[in-house]
Design a protein around this motif. Structure first.
Motif, PDB file in Angstrom:
ATOM      1  N   ILE A 172       0.859  -1.185   0.000  1.00  0.00           N
ATOM      2  CA  ILE A 172       0.000   0.000   0.000  1.00  0.00           C
ATOM      3  C   ILE A 172       0.892   1.232   0.000  1.00  0.00           C
ATOM      4  CG2 ILE A 172      -0.197   0.065   2.530  1.00  0.00           C
ATOM      5  CD1 ILE A 172      -3.164   0.935   2.086  1.00  0.00           C
ATOM      6  N   SER A 173       0.502   2.244  -0.750  1.00  0.00           N
ATOM      7  CA  SER A 173       1.366   3.423  -0.911  1.00  0.00           C
ATOM      8  C   SER A 173       1.336   4.333   0.308  1.00  0.00           C
ATOM      9  CB  SER A 173       0.948   4.213  -2.155  1.00  0.00           C
ATOM     10  OG  SER A 173      -0.396   4.658  -2.030  1.00  0.00           O
ATOM     11  N   LYS A 174       0.265   4.312   1.072  1.00  0.00           N
ATOM     12  CA  LYS A 174       0.140   5.163   2.271  1.00  0.00           C
ATOM     13  C   LYS A 174      -0.433   4.310   3.400  1.00  0.00           C
ATOM     14  CE  LYS A 174      -0.816   9.306  -0.513  1.00  0.00           C
ATOM     15  NZ  LYS A 174      -1.820  10.363  -0.819  1.00  0.00           N
ATOM     16  N   GLU A 175       0.401   4.036   4.407  1.00  0.00           N
ATOM     17  CA  GLU A 175      -0.020   3.137   5.471  1.00  0.00           C
ATOM     18  C   GLU A 175      -1.207   3.666   6.271  1.00  0.00           C
ATOM     19  OE1 GLU A 175       2.921   1.586   8.052  1.00  0.00           O
ATOM     20  OE2 GLU A 175       4.227   0.848   6.445  1.00  0.00           O
ATOM     21  N   GLU A 176      -1.386   4.982   6.296  1.00  0.00           N
ATOM     22  CA  GLU A 176      -2.506   5.534   7.065  1.00  0.00           C
ATOM     23  C   GLU A 176      -3.865   5.148   6.479  1.00  0.00           C
ATOM     24  OE1 GLU A 176      -0.889   9.081   4.563  1.00  0.00           O
ATOM     25  OE2 GLU A 176      -0.118   7.261   5.548  1.00  0.00           O
ATOM     26  N   TYR A 177      -3.868   4.569   5.282  1.00  0.00           N
ATOM     27  CA  TYR A 177      -5.116   4.139   4.645  1.00  0.00           C
ATOM     28  C   TYR A 177      -5.414   2.652   4.861  1.00  0.00           C
ATOM     29  CZ  TYR A 177      -6.049   8.439   2.007  1.00  0.00           C
ATOM     30  OH  TYR A 177      -6.364   9.732   1.650  1.00  0.00           O
ATOM     31  N   ILE A 178      -4.577   1.973   5.635  1.00  0.00           N
ATOM     32  CA  ILE A 178      -4.747   0.524   5.775  1.00  0.00           C
ATOM     33  C   ILE A 178      -6.126   0.166   6.330  1.00  0.00           C
ATOM     34  CG2 ILE A 178      -4.018  -1.480   7.132  1.00  0.00           C
ATOM     35  CD1 ILE A 178      -1.167  -0.730   6.672  1.00  0.00           C
ATOM     36  N   ASP A 179      -6.553   0.841   7.381  1.00  0.00           N
ATOM     37  CA  ASP A 179      -7.852   0.516   7.980  1.00  0.00           C
ATOM     38  C   ASP A 179      -8.991   0.767   6.998  1.00  0.00           C
ATOM     39  OD1 ASP A 179      -6.790  -0.335  10.376  1.00  0.00           O
ATOM     40  OD2 ASP A 179      -6.954   1.618  11.354  1.00  0.00           O
ATOM     41  N   LYS A 180      -8.892   1.859   6.249  1.00  0.00           N
ATOM     42  CA  LYS A 180      -9.943   2.186   5.290  1.00  0.00           C
ATOM     43  C   LYS A 180     -10.013   1.150   4.171  1.00  0.00           C
ATOM     44  CE  LYS A 180     -10.788   6.503   4.334  1.00  0.00           C
ATOM     45  NZ  LYS A 180     -12.252   6.641   4.631  1.00  0.00           N
ATOM     46  N   VAL A 181      -8.858   0.795   3.629  1.00  0.00           N
ATOM     47  CA  VAL A 181      -8.837  -0.217   2.563  1.00  0.00           C
ATOM     48  C   VAL A 181      -9.310  -1.568   3.106  1.00  0.00           C
ATOM     49  CG1 VAL A 181      -7.340  -1.523   0.999  1.00  0.00           C
ATOM     50  CG2 VAL A 181      -7.057   0.957   1.221  1.00  0.00           C
ATOM     51  N   ASN A 182      -8.883  -1.898   4.316  1.00  0.00           N
ATOM     52  CA  ASN A 182      -9.306  -3.158   4.917  1.00  0.00           C
ATOM     53  C   ASN A 182     -10.825  -3.199   5.071  1.00  0.00           C
ATOM     54  OD1 ASN A 182      -8.234  -5.686   6.396  1.00  0.00           O
ATOM     55  ND2 ASN A 182      -9.707  -4.855   7.860  1.00  0.00           N
ATOM     56  N   ASN A 183     -11.415  -2.080   5.457  1.00  0.00           N
ATOM     57  CA  ASN A 183     -12.859  -2.025   5.647  1.00  0.00           C
ATOM     58  C   ASN A 183     -13.610  -2.127   4.320  1.00  0.00           C
ATOM     59  OD1 ASN A 183     -15.029  -1.880   7.507  1.00  0.00           O
ATOM     60  ND2 ASN A 183     -15.368   0.266   6.979  1.00  0.00           N
ATOM     61  N   ILE A 184     -13.027  -1.558   3.266  1.00  0.00           N
ATOM     62  CA  ILE A 184     -13.654  -1.643   1.943  1.00  0.00           C
ATOM     63  C   ILE A 184     -13.851  -3.099   1.541  1.00  0.00           C
ATOM     64  CG2 ILE A 184     -13.200  -1.311  -0.534  1.00  0.00           C
ATOM     65  CD1 ILE A 184     -12.017   1.427   0.193  1.00  0.00           C
ATOM     66  N   PHE A 185     -12.833  -3.905   1.791  1.00  0.00           N
ATOM     67  CA  PHE A 185     -12.873  -5.305   1.359  1.00  0.00           C
ATOM     68  C   PHE A 185     -13.225  -6.253   2.508  1.00  0.00           C
ATOM     69  CE2 PHE A 185      -9.878  -3.322  -1.693  1.00  0.00           C
ATOM     70  CZ  PHE A 185     -10.584  -3.587  -2.848  1.00  0.00           C
ATOM     71  N   SER A 186     -14.055  -5.800   3.424  1.00  0.00           N
ATOM     72  CA  SER A 186     -14.456  -6.633   4.555  1.00  0.00           C
ATOM     73  C   SER A 186     -15.926  -7.010   4.445  1.00  0.00           C
ATOM     74  CB  SER A 186     -14.219  -5.902   5.883  1.00  0.00           C
ATOM     75  OG  SER A 186     -12.851  -5.717   6.125  1.00  0.00           O
ATOM     76  N   SER A 187     -16.236  -8.174   4.970  1.00  0.00           N
ATOM     77  CA  SER A 187     -17.613  -8.660   5.005  1.00  0.00           C
ATOM     78  C   SER A 187     -17.816  -9.417   6.300  1.00  0.00           C
ATOM     79  CB  SER A 187     -17.902  -9.577   3.811  1.00  0.00           C
ATOM     80  OG  SER A 187     -19.131 -10.244   3.972  1.00  0.00           O
ATOM     81  N   CYS A 188     -19.057  -9.475   6.757  1.00  0.00           N
ATOM     82  CA  CYS A 188     -19.336 -10.235   7.977  1.00  0.00           C
ATOM     83  C   CYS A 188     -19.228 -11.725   7.721  1.00  0.00           C
ATOM     84  CB  CYS A 188     -20.726  -9.886   8.510  1.00  0.00           C
ATOM     85  SG  CYS A 188     -22.069 -10.268   7.372  1.00  0.00           S
ATOM     86  N   SER A 189     -19.130 -12.134   6.454  1.00  0.00           N
ATOM     87  CA  SER A 189     -19.091 -13.552   6.137  1.00  0.00           C
ATOM     88  C   SER A 189     -18.075 -13.834   5.041  1.00  0.00           C
ATOM     89  CB  SER A 189     -20.482 -14.038   5.678  1.00  0.00           C
ATOM     90  OG  SER A 189     -20.420 -15.360   5.200  1.00  0.00           O
ATOM     91  N   LYS A 190     -17.190 -14.788   5.298  1.00  0.00           N
ATOM     92  CA  LYS A 190     -16.338 -15.300   4.239  1.00  0.00           C
ATOM     93  C   LYS A 190     -17.205 -16.103   3.265  1.00  0.00           C
ATOM     94  CE  LYS A 190     -11.967 -15.532   6.756  1.00  0.00           C
ATOM     95  NZ  LYS A 190     -10.781 -16.383   7.087  1.00  0.00           N
ATOM     96  N   PRO A 191     -16.742 -16.279   2.025  1.00  0.00           N
ATOM     97  CA  PRO A 191     -17.576 -17.009   1.059  1.00  0.00           C
ATOM     98  C   PRO A 191     -17.758 -18.472   1.458  1.00  0.00           C
ATOM     99  CG  PRO A 191     -15.370 -16.661   0.187  1.00  0.00           C
ATOM    100  CD  PRO A 191     -15.458 -15.855   1.441  1.00  0.00           C
ATOM    101  N   ILE A 192     -18.980 -18.934   1.424  1.00  0.00           N
ATOM    102  CA  ILE A 192     -19.334 -20.311   1.752  1.00  0.00           C
ATOM    103  C   ILE A 192     -19.753 -21.018   0.468  1.00  0.00           C
ATOM    104  CG2 ILE A 192     -20.842 -21.818   3.088  1.00  0.00           C
ATOM    105  CD1 ILE A 192     -18.944 -20.120   4.785  1.00  0.00           C
ATOM    106  N   CYS A 193     -19.169 -22.171   0.212  1.00  0.00           N
ATOM    107  CA  CYS A 193     -19.547 -22.963  -0.960  1.00  0.00           C
ATOM    108  C   CYS A 193     -19.987 -24.348  -0.511  1.00  0.00           C
ATOM    109  CB  CYS A 193     -18.391 -23.080  -1.951  1.00  0.00           C
ATOM    110  SG  CYS A 193     -18.850 -23.961  -3.462  1.00  0.00           S
ATOM    111  N   MET A 194     -21.216 -24.728  -0.892  1.00  0.00           N
ATOM    112  CA  MET A 194     -21.748 -26.034  -0.540  1.00  0.00           C
ATOM    113  C   MET A 194     -22.003 -26.863  -1.791  1.00  0.00           C
ATOM    114  SD  MET A 194     -24.415 -24.927   2.476  1.00  0.00           S
ATOM    115  CE  MET A 194     -24.884 -26.630   2.758  1.00  0.00           C
ATOM    116  N   THR A 195     -21.345 -26.504  -2.881  1.00  0.00           N
ATOM    117  CA  THR A 195     -21.516 -27.202  -4.150  1.00  0.00           C
ATOM    118  C   THR A 195     -20.209 -27.904  -4.520  1.00  0.00           C
ATOM    119  OG1 THR A 195     -23.157 -25.584  -4.899  1.00  0.00           O
ATOM    120  CG2 THR A 195     -22.096 -26.947  -6.592  1.00  0.00           C
ATOM    121  N   ILE A 196     -20.282 -29.218  -4.672  1.00  0.00           N
ATOM    122  CA  ILE A 196     -19.118 -29.998  -5.096  1.00  0.00           C
ATOM    123  C   ILE A 196     -19.217 -30.206  -6.606  1.00  0.00           C
ATOM    124  CG2 ILE A 196     -17.848 -32.154  -4.826  1.00  0.00           C
ATOM    125  CD1 ILE A 196     -17.856 -30.403  -2.339  1.00  0.00           C
ATOM    126  N   PHE A 197     -18.121 -29.950  -7.314  1.00  0.00           N
ATOM    127  CA  PHE A 197     -18.149 -30.107  -8.770  1.00  0.00           C
ATOM    128  C   PHE A 197     -16.789 -30.539  -9.281  1.00  0.00           C
ATOM    129  CE2 PHE A 197     -17.384 -25.691  -7.639  1.00  0.00           C
ATOM    130  CZ  PHE A 197     -16.311 -25.321  -8.412  1.00  0.00           C
TER     131      PHE A 197
END
Length: 418
Positions: free
Chosen positions: A393-418
């Protein structure tokens, strides 16, 4: 060098069965009867399923390898996107190390890019092989081996039934309601539940209340000892529940099996599953560093790959990236797909995103396409990638903001086997 096209004749499917038998000896495609069943089931799937097709890799009309394509629709951060899936990748053992597998993956990516998909997914036979091709890790699977008596026992299991063919639509409706609100789930169809109920090894119980299925579990019995037919385990393959009442009754059902079942084995992608259990320890009695009890074993499986970054970001234009505002330059290294290799600037305003044509930006992040694929699905957060040197990251002071942009309350769940 190779020609890749859809398998079309019984002979081509039979030739593919020979290749698959050698590629996957454990799949039981060895005898003539097993190969016949494989051919019949494969041709039936291609004919009856609108989302499954088999392709072969040919050279001078000789089959060198093959694979199975799946036209999926996935819930990614509440956006329903096209996702290509590939399974049963098999290469003739006489033609290993002749770049057949690379030809398969290249065709797989190009096929779905031409169909308008922005992401593909697969289960890897070797994670390192596919990571080099830009596939990123998805959510880990945790396997718990629990004594039935250590599962929570409720006051009732009166709403638990064995699901039958008449319940297929209600099972599908239950899953679809979960699909609509769960990051990573892949859409299912009636045929999926029909095949599940016709599987002679599978058992399906459901929590049915007021003529609505609000949770279900598919499982099978497995012998726990070669010396005794009385020692058996339950292997839970799918566990879906919409509310706590459904979960409690399913757990009460499992708890009540303690007289005949040694362990219940759960394969779950929820890292907090251990909090459900009275005693989360497995059967290893393993103690390590210095007083931590082994509870589960963890494995990496499904992998995701973004194949069209701008298209994917456009699909996510209605997703709220946690109300953040920032003009973010994303530089992605992708040696496999030229169009992905380079930079794109995204303007986030109060969580809503648009691709920017402006030259200026607030902060830049740089990472490999494999890690970007894991990041955009929320399988990993930005801080972890940065901490382990996978992203800059070019500016460390933005780490929390960038982290929040790409955050979700749930990681992706896959229940399909293929």
């Amino acid at each position: 060098m190779y020609t890749i096209r859809k398998l079309s004749s019984g002979q081509e499917f039979l030739n593919f069965s020979d290749i698959a038998a050698n590629a996957y000896p454990g799949f039981k495609i060895q005898t003539s009867e097993e190969k016949k069943a494989f051919v019949e089931n494969s041709m039936k799937a291609q004919t009856e399923s609108p989302i499954v097709k088999f392709y072969g890799v040919f050279k001078n009309e000789n089959l060198y390898g093959g694979m199975r394509f799946h036209d999926f629709k996935m819930n990614l951060l509440s956006a329903k996107i096209k996702v290509g899936g590939v399974g049963l990748i098999a290469v003739d053992i006489l033609h290993k190390k002749e770049k057949v597998a690379k030809a398969i993956v290249t065709e797989f990516i190009n096929h779905y890019k031409n169909k308008g998909a922005s992401m593909v997914a697969l289960y890897p036979f070797r994670p390192d092989f596919y990571k080099k091709m830009g596939f990123g890790f998805g959510t880990s699977m945790n396997q718990y081996k629990v004594k039935p008596c250590n599962l929570p026992k409720g006051n009732s299991k009166s709403n638990i039934i064995f699901a039958k063919e008449a319940d297929i639509n209600k099972l599908l409706e239950c899953y679809t309601r979960m699909y609509e609100k769960t990051n990573g789930l892949i859409e299912k169809y009636e045929r999926d539940f029909m095949l599940l109920l016709k599987n002679p090894r599978a058992r399906v119980i459901a929590f049915k209340k007021q003529d609505q299925i609000q949770g279900y579990m598919s499982f099978e019995f497995k012998s726990g000892s070669e010396k005794s037919t009385m020692i058996n385990d339950i292997i839970v393959n799918d566990l879906v529940f919409e509310n706590v009442e459904a979960l409690k009754e399913i757990m009460t059902f499992l708890n009540s099996q303690s007289d005949q079942i040694r362990y219940v084995v759960f394969n779950v992608q929820d890292e907090d599953f251990r909090f459900l259990l009275e005693d989360p320890r497995n059967d290893s009695d393993h103690l390590f560093t210095p007083v931590y009890h082994e509870c589960s074993i963890q494995g990496t499986g499904i992998m995701y790959r973004v194949i069209n970054i701008p298209a994917l970001l456009n699909k996510l234009k209605d997703h709220n990236f946690n109300n953040e505002s920032c003009r973010l330059k994303i530089t992605v290294r992708d040696s496999f797909i030229e169009d992905n290799d380079g930079s794109i600037t995204v303007d986030f305003k109060d969580g809503m995103s648009t691709i920017s044509t402006e030259a200026d930006y607030d902060v830049e992040i740089a990472l490999d396409i494999a890690d970007f694929s894991s990041l955009i699905t929320c399988a990993v957060n930005f801080k972890s990638l940065y901490k382990y040197g996978r992203a800059t990251i070019s500016k460390e002071e933005y780490i929390d903001k960038v982290n929040n942009i790409f955050s979700s309350c749930s990681k992706p769940i896959c229940m399909t086997i293929f």
